[in-house]
Motif scaffolding. Structure first.
Motif, PDB file in Angstrom:
ATOM      1  N   PHE A  37       0.833  -1.201   0.000  1.00 11.81           N
ATOM      2  CA  PHE A  37       0.000   0.000   0.000  1.00 11.81           C
ATOM      3  C   PHE A  37       0.869   1.253   0.000  1.00 11.81           C
ATOM      4  N   SER A  39       0.414   4.813   1.068  1.00 15.49           N
ATOM      5  CA  SER A  39      -0.603   5.530   1.840  1.00 15.49           C
ATOM      6  C   SER A  39       0.054   6.392   2.905  1.00 15.49           C
ATOM      7  N   LEU A  44      -6.279   4.546   6.152  1.00 17.89           N
ATOM      8  CA  LEU A  44      -6.146   3.116   5.851  1.00 17.89           C
ATOM      9  C   LEU A  44      -5.983   2.262   7.103  1.00 17.89           C
ATOM     10  N   HIS A  60       3.518  -1.531   3.943  1.00 21.69           N
ATOM     11  CA  HIS A  60       2.912  -0.200   4.032  1.00 21.69           C
ATOM     12  C   HIS A  60       3.994   0.853   3.888  1.00 21.69           C
ATOM     13  N   TYR A 275      -2.855   1.753  -4.687  1.00 20.60           N
ATOM     14  CA  TYR A 275      -2.816   3.196  -4.465  1.00 20.60           C
ATOM     15  C   TYR A 275      -4.044   3.490  -3.613  1.00 20.60           C
ATOM     16  N   ALA A 276      -3.805   3.676  -2.320  1.00 13.12           N
ATOM     17  CA  ALA A 276      -4.879   3.562  -1.336  1.00 13.12           C
ATOM     18  C   ALA A 276      -5.673   4.855  -1.157  1.00 13.12           C
ATOM     19  N   GLY A 278      -7.185   8.003   0.872  1.00 15.25           N
ATOM     20  CA  GLY A 278      -6.529   8.910   1.812  1.00 15.25           C
ATOM     21  C   GLY A 278      -6.327  10.245   1.130  1.00 15.25           C
ATOM     22  N   SER A 283      -0.881  12.108   1.055  1.00 13.79           N
ATOM     23  CA  SER A 283      -0.717  10.696   1.419  1.00 13.79           C
ATOM     24  C   SER A 283      -0.305   9.833   0.232  1.00 13.79           C
ATOM     25  N   LEU A 284      -0.995  10.002  -0.902  1.00 10.12           N
ATOM     26  CA  LEU A 284      -0.735   9.126  -2.045  1.00 10.12           C
ATOM     27  C   LEU A 284       0.349   9.676  -2.970  1.00 10.12           C
ATOM     28  N   ASN A 309     -10.969   8.115  -3.078  1.00 10.38           N
ATOM     29  CA  ASN A 309     -11.633   8.489  -1.838  1.00 10.38           C
ATOM     30  C   ASN A 309     -13.139   8.543  -2.007  1.00 10.38           C
TER      31      ASN A 309
END
Length: 400
Positions: A37, A39, A44, A60, A275-276, A278, A283-284, A309
């Motif tokens: 991830f 993030s 998350l 992570h 690509y989480a 947030g 964050s990304l 999101n």
């Protein structure tokens, strides 16, 4: 295998999960897939807790550019990376079956008072450092000693003027480990991970003390992640044009930083890359800035998934669905310009109820790029208005 396409909207979540994989991973999570991830922040953390039921091998990569809250005081005092988001993720991945889990987490989540005098706050921290405070005295001796060693290292270096109001004990432990290991963030994270038998791997995307810079479309430029997120300061007045990294909070000059070999290998060896959800930029996108990240993504022979999101993200001011996808791909292609889109992004996963998103879902660009749109029932009555963490975990692991 996954049984859906961009032209079919499944009504049953079982249609998009591989029940054999899910049962296998649940039965032996220590052998689960390497789900990676990109993030940051807390968005998350729920999914991170849930995914430990299926795999203890998740990875992570977190942005260490936080410049607000108690992280800011530590950064100013020791010129170190931001550690608040890293602490949150480590605690989310902790082994909840460990005998000392509850007591250790209670200590590491504890914050000193926002109202106390400097003298009272230093006295309370001193009690924790010496093992006399009730929060640490109940922790088993071996673990207590490790925590006290790291806190003592911090205590020895703590400036007299350091503001301890609302200081996070977990952040102080991480900072102590950082100092004890000659300013090595990775070593501090590893030691913290061992305290709670972390079921996964947590790394800063870089180990350097860097800051996030932002260029807005109105020509304004500023440095500081906390100025972008809309949490500690007003929302940005103009859309983001671009972001960059710099080595000083007062410096607007972008610098180039290289992701280290270990992190590059973690990315390239992943079984699935996410690509989480947030904060989109802080964050990304900030995770994708270091040189070598995109190249490692392109080398990974696994599915790459983007999960937008739900709801309004202040950082995405003026951004529609197409602009969001183009921005993500553009950032990835800056690092690996020769890589085809299929090496960088394969799926965009959204909930079947498109009203959860503050823009129209235009799938035309995805079809042109060969990216599959998966529309799945990911928001339940219990999870609304957020994604259901277990459903999302099962979908991701089914794709791995």
């Amino acid at each position: 295998m996954l049984q859906t396409s961009s032209t079919q909207t499944p009504k049953n979540p079982e249609l998009v999960t591989d029940s054999f994989k899910i049962r296998r991973d649940f039965a032996a999570p220590e052998q689960g897939p390497r789900a990676l991830f990109f993030s940051g922040g807390s968005a998350l953390n729920g999914l991170s807790r849930q995914i430990t039921a299926y795999t203890h091998n998740s990875i992570h990569l977190i942005t260490p550019f936080d410049s607000g809250g108690s992280s800011a005081a530590l950064r100013h005092a020791f010129d170190m990376p931001g550690i608040g988001d890293l602490r949150h993720r480590l605690l989310a991945l902790a082994d909840q079956s460990a005998p000392h889990y509850s007591d250790v987490c209670q200590l590491l989540q504890y914050r000193l008072s926002a109202e106390g005098t400097d003298e009272a706050l230093h006295r309370e921290l001193g009690d924790i450092v010496s093992g006399q405070h009730q929060l640490i005295s109940s922790i088993p001796f071996a673990v207590r000693q490790q925590i006290m060693e790291q806190l003592d290292c911090l205590w020895q270096h703590l400036p007299e003027s350091f503001d301890l109001r609302q200081a996070s004990i977990g952040n102080l432990v991480l900072a102590g480990g950082y100092l004890a290991h000659d300013n090595d963030l990775a070593a501090s994270l590893q030691r913290f991970s061992e305290l709670l038998n972390i079921r996964g791997t947590v790394r800063g995307i870089v180990n350097d003390s860097l800051h996030l810079g932002v260029n807005l479309t109105d020509g304004h430029t500023f440095v500081g992640q906390h100025l972008l997120t809309g949490k500690e300061h007003p929302d940005i007045p103009s859309p983001v044009h671009s972001i960059f990294l710099t080595d000083s909070a007062g410096e607007h000059q972008p610098i180039k930083v290289q992701v280290n070999q270990e992190t590059s290998q973690l990315i390239a060896g992943a079984d699935i890359i996410c690509y989480a959800p947030g904060s989109f930029y802080s964050s990304l996108m900030a995770n994708l800035l270091p040189a070598g990240v995109a190249e490692a993504v392109a080398k990974a022979s696994c599915p790459k998934i983007f999960i937008p999101n739900i709801g309004v993200d202040p950082e995405q001011l003026g951004m529609d669905f197409v602009t969001m996808i183009e921005t993500l791909i553009s950032q990835l292609r800056r690092g690996g310009a020769s890589a085809p889109v299929s090496d960088l992004l394969n799926y965009v996963v959204i909930d079947v109820d498109r009203s959860h998103y503050p823009y129209e879902i235009d799938s035309g660009l995805l079809k042109t790029l060969g990216i599959e749109l998966l529309e799945l029932p990911l928001v339940t009555k219990l999870s609304a208005p957020y994604y259901d963490d277990d459903r999302l975990a099962q979908v991701l692991l089914s794709l791995a």
